[in-house]
Motif scaffolding. Sequence first.
Motif, PDB file in Angstrom:
ATOM      1  N   GLY A  83       0.923  -1.425   0.067  1.00  0.00           N
ATOM      2  CA  GLY A  83       0.018  -0.085   0.025  1.00  0.00           C
ATOM      3  C   GLY A  83       0.775   1.305  -0.006  1.00  0.00           C
ATOM      4  N   ILE A 145      -9.907  -4.029  -2.898  1.00  0.00           N
ATOM      5  CA  ILE A 145      -9.303  -2.893  -3.093  1.00  0.00           C
ATOM      6  C   ILE A 145     -10.050  -1.824  -3.535  1.00  0.00           C
ATOM      7  CG2 ILE A 145      -7.368  -1.445  -3.639  1.00  0.00           C
ATOM      8  CD1 ILE A 145      -5.874  -3.979  -3.797  1.00  0.00           C
ATOM      9  N   LEU A 181      -9.712  -3.052   1.726  1.00  0.00           N
ATOM     10  CA  LEU A 181      -8.420  -1.925   1.773  1.00  0.00           C
ATOM     11  C   LEU A 181      -8.731  -0.838   1.050  1.00  0.00           C
ATOM     12  CD1 LEU A 181      -7.245  -5.302   1.446  1.00  0.00           C
ATOM     13  CD2 LEU A 181      -5.096  -4.141   1.529  1.00  0.00           C
ATOM     14  N   SER A 183      -8.775   2.964  -0.288  1.00  0.00           N
ATOM     15  CA  SER A 183      -7.934   4.108  -0.576  1.00  0.00           C
ATOM     16  C   SER A 183      -8.631   5.464  -0.357  1.00  0.00           C
ATOM     17  CB  SER A 183      -7.523   4.008  -1.961  1.00  0.00           C
ATOM     18  OG  SER A 183      -6.794   5.048  -2.207  1.00  0.00           O
ATOM     19  N   VAL A 208      -5.350   1.609   3.154  1.00  0.00           N
ATOM     20  CA  VAL A 208      -4.252   1.177   2.395  1.00  0.00           C
ATOM     21  C   VAL A 208      -3.162   2.225   1.882  1.00  0.00           C
ATOM     22  CG1 VAL A 208      -5.399   1.326  -0.012  1.00  0.00           C
ATOM     23  CG2 VAL A 208      -3.816  -0.600   0.116  1.00  0.00           C
ATOM     24  N   GLN A 211       0.013   2.665   5.084  1.00  0.00           N
ATOM     25  CA  GLN A 211       0.796   1.588   5.490  1.00  0.00           C
ATOM     26  C   GLN A 211       2.310   1.789   5.803  1.00  0.00           C
ATOM     27  OE1 GLN A 211      -0.966  -1.645   6.189  1.00  0.00           O
ATOM     28  NE2 GLN A 211      -2.205  -0.152   6.389  1.00  0.00           N
TER      29      GLN A 211
END
Length: 444
Positions: A83, A145, A181, A183, A208, A211
């Motif tokens: 990430g 994601i 995850l 964004s 994400v 990280q």
Amino acid sequence: MGLHPTISTEVFSCNLDRFCASGNNIEDDNFTAPDEEALCLSSAKILHRADHLRKGIPKESICRLRVPKSIVHEIEGDIRIDGNSSNVFHVNSKRNETLKVRPFPRNCDRFAMGSVREFSLKSVQHQNNESVPQCSSNHNYHAIIFSTAGYTMSNFFHGFTDLLIPLFLTAHRYDGDVQFLISSMSPWWVNIYKEYFTSLSRYEIIDVDNQDRNDIHCYKSVTIGLYAHREFAIDPFMPPLGYTFANFTEFMRKSYSVKRHDLHDRAEEPPKKPRLLIFSRKRSRKLLNINETVSMATDMGFEVLVMEGGEVGLNNFAQIINSCDAILGIHGAALSYMVFLPKHAVVIQIIPWGKLEGLCWCDYAFSVPKAELKYLEYQVSLDESSLLNKYGIDHPYIKDPFAVHAKGWFVLKDVYMVDQDVMLDLKRFSGVLIEALKHVKKYK
């Protein structure tokens, strides 16, 4: 709301493929796979594209599917997510290549996609490639994601159409055995929908974008992006096959533990009058004679509540919406709360003046019946619109609304959505309320 910001709306269509064909789409120039095998879909995902390939489905593959609003990548094999660098590695692949992916379901909307973080999906043939990171965490469940950028946090309508519905489509089949995850994640926004997220996944959400350098999450299967069919809607004939909008509204009612799943269900004894919730708006598209509208509805036999969407927490508001037999509002994001209504309840949409029928139909009229709800609408006449007094009968905004549409979404929005208030003709509008009352009484 619910319209591509740069295209002409003179001929409005809910078909997102037409939007993509209009010349405003993002081209697929980042996709470099040389043969049809790259379009494969894992048989485990039950996606109909695989039926047309007439070949075996590789167990370790990157499978790409385009649906009207999004491009989704399904990956199986040795997958490692870094990430910190926005890299997703697919190890032991059949080829070395890199795809650029923006995991947000408005692929044809350059304005929205411009704020979405780009990920590099890197296929490498050997795990001893020096660029491949070593796993710090191994997970035995699926991962998805996606981004919450774009318009997601602008209002509840976009929260639903750009995230909650697509994520339901993408994640529900895993029965909670899936990790998200995210964004562009905002913890306060995720917390608003806490009950929704915990109903879809039993695992901690990973931010994400934030990280540590050495945090490498590894999975055996990953989806990048979300399946999205059309605005505020689900098409059961698009992948993943079989889901309906009624499935989504049922999931929302269960997630928020509301009391009524059908209009037959009684929240309290003895039953009260049919309950009507009127959404009030304080800034744009105000209902100028709301007090008179409330009085008329009360005289007809409704118990009337007046609220502005979002003035209480979502969990509490879901309970209030679910206690109602009908909701009423001028076109706007608040009507998206209809997902908490019991089946067979009534949704009344007031359509502002300005040739907005197509836009309003795409956002709500199409979906409401699919949720097993009754849809009614009322189209505002020019005499009921504040625009007539503001501009006069000879102004171009009044004489030729389609010329305004042709200037694009932002001009249309400013003129007909932001700048317009409504004074209902109560005699004409009473027919809509009478029809709603008759419908509700059939189930009470």
